[in-house]
Design an enzyme around this catalytic site. Structure first.
Site, PDB file in Angstrom:
ATOM      1  N   HIS A   3      13.178  11.267  11.739  1.00 29.14           N
ATOM      2  CA  HIS A   3      12.457   9.999  11.637  1.00 29.14           C
ATOM      3  C   HIS A   3      13.080   8.943  12.543  1.00 29.14           C
ATOM      4  O   HIS A   3      12.589   7.828  12.623  1.00 29.14           O
ATOM      5  CB  HIS A   3      12.483   9.488  10.192  1.00 29.14           C
ATOM      6  CG  HIS A   3      11.781  10.379   9.225  1.00 29.14           C
ATOM      7  ND1 HIS A   3      10.455  10.243   8.926  1.00 29.14           N
ATOM      8  CD2 HIS A   3      12.213  11.445   8.522  1.00 29.14           C
ATOM      9  CE1 HIS A   3      10.097  11.178   8.061  1.00 29.14           C
ATOM     10  NE2 HIS A   3      11.150  11.921   7.806  1.00 29.14           N
TER      11      HIS A   3
ATOM     12  N   HIS B 110       0.839  -1.198   0.000  1.00 33.54           N
ATOM     13  CA  HIS B 110       0.000   0.000   0.000  1.00 33.54           C
ATOM     14  C   HIS B 110       0.880   1.256   0.000  1.00 33.54           C
ATOM     15  O   HIS B 110       0.681   2.160  -0.799  1.00 33.54           O
ATOM     16  CB  HIS B 110      -0.926  -0.010   1.222  1.00 33.54           C
ATOM     17  CG  HIS B 110      -1.562   1.323   1.525  1.00 33.54           C
ATOM     18  ND1 HIS B 110      -2.554   1.856   0.742  1.00 33.54           N
ATOM     19  CD2 HIS B 110      -1.331   2.228   2.511  1.00 33.54           C
ATOM     20  CE1 HIS B 110      -2.916   3.038   1.238  1.00 33.54           C
ATOM     21  NE2 HIS B 110      -2.177   3.291   2.308  1.00 33.54           N
TER      22      HIS B 110
ATOM     23  N   TRP C 233       7.107   0.008   3.895  1.00 29.78           N
ATOM     24  CA  TRP C 233       7.582   0.746   2.706  1.00 29.78           C
ATOM     25  C   TRP C 233       8.922   1.392   2.984  1.00 29.78           C
ATOM     26  O   TRP C 233       9.623   1.794   2.061  1.00 29.78           O
ATOM     27  CB  TRP C 233       6.552   1.775   2.245  1.00 29.78           C
ATOM     28  CG  TRP C 233       6.647   3.103   2.920  1.00 29.78           C
ATOM     29  CD1 TRP C 233       6.069   3.454   4.095  1.00 29.78           C
ATOM     30  CD2 TRP C 233       7.353   4.273   2.460  1.00 29.78           C
ATOM     31  NE1 TRP C 233       6.381   4.747   4.409  1.00 29.78           N
ATOM     32  CE2 TRP C 233       7.163   5.281   3.420  1.00 29.78           C
ATOM     33  CE3 TRP C 233       8.127   4.571   1.330  1.00 29.78           C
ATOM     34  CZ2 TRP C 233       7.717   6.553   3.303  1.00 29.78           C
ATOM     35  CZ3 TRP C 233       8.682   5.850   1.221  1.00 29.78           C
ATOM     36  CH2 TRP C 233       8.465   6.822   2.196  1.00 29.78           C
TER      37      TRP C 233
ATOM     38  N   SER D 298      12.649   6.110 -13.961  1.00 25.81           N
ATOM     39  CA  SER D 298      11.547   6.828 -14.576  1.00 25.81           C
ATOM     40  C   SER D 298      11.426   8.239 -14.002  1.00 25.81           C
ATOM     41  O   SER D 298      11.298   9.218 -14.744  1.00 25.81           O
ATOM     42  CB  SER D 298      10.249   6.046 -14.364  1.00 25.81           C
ATOM     43  OG  SER D 298       9.136   6.859 -14.598  1.00 25.81           O
TER      44      SER D 298
END
Lengths: 524, 383, 187
Positions: A295, A68, A133, A161
């Site tokens: 973080h 997700h 993730w 990309s």
């Protein structure tokens, strides 16, 4: 599109080098990924509807949270913004196309392969990546499922990309502006994307480096992140967040640009503080490189580092505040109406500010020892990303869709979509602040009973939000197929070069550079 | 494919019978809790104070900013304000809203720095405890005291899968809690055995990442007696949500007697380890182990719960080859809820419970396994 | 068709690509940079894996200050070794060299090679600890059932700030038997 000579059918889309076609491809692809990532979110929320394990096993739950996150970040938000950039930047700066059209085709078409590879891991033995993730080592290296190698290659392709897309955007903005379109006259959407593109080429290679090191650790006996060979798992977190924090701004800066285009249009008043907006964006981008370790406050950093990262993080609130105040000042004494794009933009400002507030709270290092890795963090970043990035994208779609397809969406339906989304997302994410403060860790498939009530509410909200996006798809399809003809200006006296073109614009627009007058340049 | 249909059906049945949260339990639960707990240490209260201070700063700024927005949205709607103003710059306003927030932030920074410096206090402690995160349990080691033990989730899997009721401490109960004295500086040295974990007890405001190969430290001086619960706060794989932390804070006297008793137990286990036991002795001990570790799934009669947990009566494992039996108990079975007990139970308890299972409920195999054989099996498997 | 300045665009592309390549390199440069950073700040309590001989200034008297030095042994991935410090805690005088021992026994039925990884807490104390001799400087190999004593010779510098009164040195054993060819890639 009468004057254009291009192949039709599938070949048109495969071989296209037209910025409008590629923009359309990016947008549809990102919407598809948005739905895929959304279904995964609903699996998560369904499992969390009640305490206990009902639908999925913990390992599959972890695969869902991981996928997700990855799909929403790399598949939905980023390509959607690249799609908007492709469509709008040439129209806004009076360029005939992107600077490197063939590269443009390549940077889009490698994306579906990356996501095909990533999604295929769901069907591999051992399952999809299940390490979050943020893929912290050693869970993502020594302890990873075999599919991690595919994950690494998928990240490499997505990175390539993004980098190619960004180089193209930089080259377009620097080299293709119509005469008279000076830097300080560019619309803010162009400015924010210009800065975002630089952030991308600065940090996507670092992410590529991180996954390359993982690959070396996993397959070639390296030990970058393993203490056994003299490495350090914490090093991974430093490298990841050196990428990860600017990445957060990559996902929000273009939305700032969108809001800065929409709010003045519907306030019928020029944007307040254009110059300070540009400087604030640039300082946010600069600061994003020196805050990453906020973080990692609980990782065991020395006191000095805690202090430094706490301070630099708090300081980001200053330029961000400037932007919020500027938008409010733009609205002040305007003559406002609230069509769907404006509703999304106003909700963006309010809810993003709430996400900013919780961000400020998280910046307080001692308090972060309580907040870290709880649902409070989940609430925070979803408030920044859903009403921030996603609402920014939706506002942009409603704002420019009539320009793109020459047809007007149904205003009533747009408003219904807005209110459903607005209610859905607040019902989903606001209670997460409470359960987080009360002590619910993130990334758990099951929880203690005192968190049950708010989780049930969150899950109900998530399904409301999820289904209203299917409604959004319906609105877009209805507009394209049956929408009423849109004027070339679409809105009341909107500002910018794109509105001087007919709706839809010709396949090849601005083949002759337009005359940029004060009426088109920012600030007017 | 990944969805466990059996448990889904079972669960649905139980939901329909209205056994989700029994009313008697629900009354005592702290439901609808909105805010961070104040905790029971000086640091945790300082942090709570900081949290509330920042929260109020945000609320005030929010009221001003959103207030201005809403006023504008009402007053400056086109229906009331036909002609928009044209201003778009004001130098001094911009200077003001850049500098005022900066000043507020610096004011917030100072007390935050003071609190975090206290959290980083490096003076010697009264008690040092080594906390090691494992997939998926905690190990506590009282340094210099020769007391160490694992602390496992003790919520039965029946409760997790909705087969039986969830109690008040659902997912927050362990078989053996950490016991610490009040009013002493306790220093937690935190590390991990495999992947990253994070040891978090909200009431102490202690949250520290556990990193394999490295030690981190945190400390607490607990001021109120009680049982404090926390959870792992760093994704560590499949059962990340199932490795709670329970700390009992007791008076110094109680702590001392607990420690003495715990040491006695450790010494006793050590002497037992080297002994050979008779079948009867093993079965007797194994029954107790079975009741505390296995019964929740496999049932008192060994027949399990049809559709969810397999029976042990007359099956290929419990009446088959000894090695297979040892293997499944020691290493668990991947993809099922059968855990690996190899590092959770002592070799003696493993030997006892396996012997018990082979000789209970009419399994009458008549064979047995000794602690030393289990230890050998575990070591061989590591090659 | 407007002809954009091809040369200019070419130059921009070259420049942007260069940034990309440099940043890819920078990602890898973070690895040694991080080590330098760790050395400077004591991040993670990292201690060097190579011997450091403290330079003693002539005439410098050892500090009379004493601190408590604690020793911890950890087996990574439940390594089947018995591994423990000979003494858990030592009162030590700053500036004076000490020797302590760890005892290791291979409980498994095969020969195994391990690498011990040191870590110090509080992290900032690490830079004041110098080890002249340590079993962590090289991999250790024990046959099945074999045991040995392993020495650490160290000194804590008098530069240790007053705020530290206890220092914990931990060693974590990692099984590197399968990686016999892999030497330490970094220190």
């Amino acid at each position: 599109m009468s004057e254009s000579h291009h192949p039709t059918g599938i070949k048109r889309w495969l071989y296209t080098t037209n910025h409008k076609d590629i923009g359309t491809l990016y947008l549809w692809f990102s919407f598809l990924m948005f739905l895929v990532g959304g279904v995964m979110a609903l699996v998560i929320r369904a499992e969390l509807f009640q305490p206990g394990l009902q639908l999925v096993e913990p390992n599959f739950f972890n695969q869902m949270t991981t996928m997700h996150g990855l799909i929403m970040v790399f598949g939905a938000v980023m390509p959607a913004f690249v799609g908007l950039a492709n469509w709008m930047i040439p129209l806004m700066i009076g360029a005939p196309d992107m600077a490197l059209p063939r590269l443009n085709n390549l940077s889009f078409w490698i994306l579906p392969f990356a996501f095909f590879m990533l999604l295929s891991t769901l069907f591999m033995p051992g399952g999809a990546p299940n390490f979050g993730w943020t893929f912290y080592a050693p869970l993502s290296t020594t302890y990873a499922p075999p599919s991690v190698t595919y994950f690494i290659f998928a990240i490499h392709i997505m990175g390539a990309s993004s980098i190619l897309g960004s180089i193209n955007i930089i080259a377009t903005i620097m080299g293709m502006r119509a005469p008279g379109m000076g830097y300080m006259k560019m619309p803010l959407f162009v400015w924010t994307w210009f800065i975002t593109a630089y952030l991308l080429i600065a940090v996507m290679p670092v992410l590529a480096g991180a996954v390359t090191m993982m690959l070396i650790d996993i397959h070639f006996g390296g030990s970058f992140f393993s203490a056994a060979g003299g490495g350090d798992p914490v090093l991974f977190q430093h490298i990841f967040w050196f990428f990860g924090h600017p990445e957060v701004y990559i996902m929000i800066l273009p939305a700032f640009g969108v809001a800065s285009a929409i709010i003045p249009t519907f306030a019928r008043k020029p944007l307040f503080g254009y110059h300070s907006m540009v400087y604030a964006t640039a300082s946010i981008a600069f600061l994003s490189f020196i805050v990453w370790a906020h973080h990692m406050f609980t990782v065991g950093m020395p006191l000095v580092a805690e202090g430094f990262f706490m301070f630099s993080t708090m300081i980001i609130a200053v330029p961000t505040g400037v932007k919020i105040f500027n938008w409010v000042a733009t609205m002040w004494r305007g003559s406002m109406t609230f069509e769907t794009p404006m509703l999304f933009a106003v909700a963006f400002v309010i809810l993003f500010t709430i996400g900013g507030f919780s961000g400020l709270m998280l910046a307080i290092a001692p308090a972060d020892f309580q907040y870290h890795d709880t649902y409070f963090v989940v609430a925070h970043f979803h408030y920044v990303l859903v009403p921030g990035a996603i609402f920014g994208i939706m506002a942009a779609v409603y704002f420019w869709l009539p320009k793109w397809c020459g047809k007007m969406y149904d205003e009533m339906m747009g408003k219904v979509h807005f209110w459903l989304s607005f209610i859905g997302l607040n019902v989903t994410f606001f209670p997460m602040h409470f359960v987080g403060l009360a002590g619910m860790p993130r990334r758990i498939p099951d929880y203690a009973l005192q968190f049950a009530d708010f989780n049930m509410i969150s899950s109900a909200g998530a399904f409301l939000f999820g289904f209203s996006q299917v409604f959004f798809l319906g609105i877009v399809l209805q507009t394209i197929l049956y929408g009423k003809k849109a004027r070339s200006e679409v809105w009341d006296n909107p500002h910018g070069l794109e509105w001087t073109l007919p709706s839809p614009p010709p396949y090849h627009s601005f083949t002759q550079p337009p005359q940029v007058t004060m009426a088109h340049a920012s600030p007017r | 494919m990944h969805i466990n249909l059996n448990t889904l059906l079972l669960y649905t049945g139980i939901m329909m019978s209205g056994a989700f949260i029994p009313a008697s339990v629900a009354e005592e639960l702290p439901r609808w809790q909105l805010n961070m707990p104040q905790g029971v240490t000086e640091i945790s209260r300082d942090i709570y104070g900081l949290h509330m201070a920042v929260l109020w700063v945000c609320v005030v700024i929010g009221v001003i900013v959103f207030g201005a927005m809403f006023i504008s949205m009402v007053l400056h709607h086109r229906s009331r304000n036909k002609e928009a103003a044209t201003f778009h710059e004001n130098f001094w306003v911009e200077v003001a809203w850049t500098t005022i927030p900066a000043i507020i932030l610096i004011i917030l920074f100072i007390p935050s720095m003071r609190t975090i410096s206290q959290m980083y206090d490096t003076q010697a402690a009264d008690i040092d405890i080594l906390v090691t995160g494992f997939q998926w349990k905690w190990k506590y080691e009282y340094l210099g005291e020769d007391v160490k033990f694992f602390s496992n989730l003790s919520t039965p899997s029946g409760a997790i899968y909705g087969i039986e009721n969830k109690n008040n401490h659902y997912l927050l109960d362990v078989d053996e809690p950490l016991v610490v004295p009040l009013h002493k500086k306790i220093r937690f040295l935190i590390t991990a055995n495999d992947v990253l974990h994070a040891w978090w007890v909200p009431a102490f405001a202690v949250k520290q990442d556990a990193i394999p190969g490295f030690i981190n430290e945190a400390w607490a001086r607990i001021e109120e007696p009680g049982t404090y619960r926390g959870q792992c706060a760093e994704l560590c794989g499949k059962d990340h949500g199932f490795m709670p932390i329970v700390v009992k804070a007791v008076s110094d006297d109680e702590y001392r007697s607990w420690l003495a008793e715990r040491k006695r137990q450790t010494a006793q286990e050590r002497t037992l380890m080297a002994q050979q036991f008779s079948l009867e002795q093993l079965v007797e001990r194994g029954e107790k182990v079975y009741q505390s570790q296995c019964m929740v799934c496999h049932n008192a009669n060994g027949k399990g719960i049809p559709g969810a947990f397999p029976s042990l009566v007359g099956t290929a494992i419990s009446t088959g080859l000894m090695n297979d039996h040892i293997d499944i108990v020691v290493n668990g079975r991947a993809g099922t809820t059968m855990q690996a007990f190899g590092s959770q139970l002592s070799p003696l308890d493993l030997a006892a419970v396996i012997t018990y299972e082979r000789n209970a409920w009419g399994n009458n195999m008549g064979d047995m396994v000794q602690a030393i054989d289990i230890a050998r099996f575990i070591n061989d498997a590591k090659q | 068709m407007q002809a954009p300045d091809k040369k200019r665009i070419h130059a921009i592309v070259i420049r942007s690509s260069l940034i990309t390549v440099l940043m890819f390199g920078f990602g890898f440069a973070l690895v040694p940079l991080y080590d330098v950073f760790c050395d400077l700040t004591g991040l993670n309590g990292k201690v060097s894996l190579t011997p450091i001989h403290p330079v003693s200034t002539p005439g410098e008297v050892p500090d009379v200050r004493q601190i408590q030095m604690q020793f911890i042994a950890i087996n990574n991935e439940t390594l089947p070794w018995e591994f423990a410090p000979r003494e858990f805690s030592l009162p030590i005088q700053l500036g004076k060299p000490y020797v302590t021992h760890y005892r290791a026994k291979n409980l498994s039925s095969r020969s195994m090679t391990v690498q011990a990884i040191p870590s110090v807490s509080p992290g900032l104390a690490a830079q004041h600890l110098s080890k002249m001799e340590c079993f962590c400087f090289e991999q250790q190999r024990l046959e099945a059932g074999e045991e040995m004593d392993m020495a650490v010779r160290f000194v804590v510098s008098p530069s240790l700030p007053q705020s530290f009164s206890v220092m914990t040195l931990s060693y974590t054993l990692f099984d590197v038997s399968d990686k016999n060819t892999t030497q330490l890639t970094r220190n």
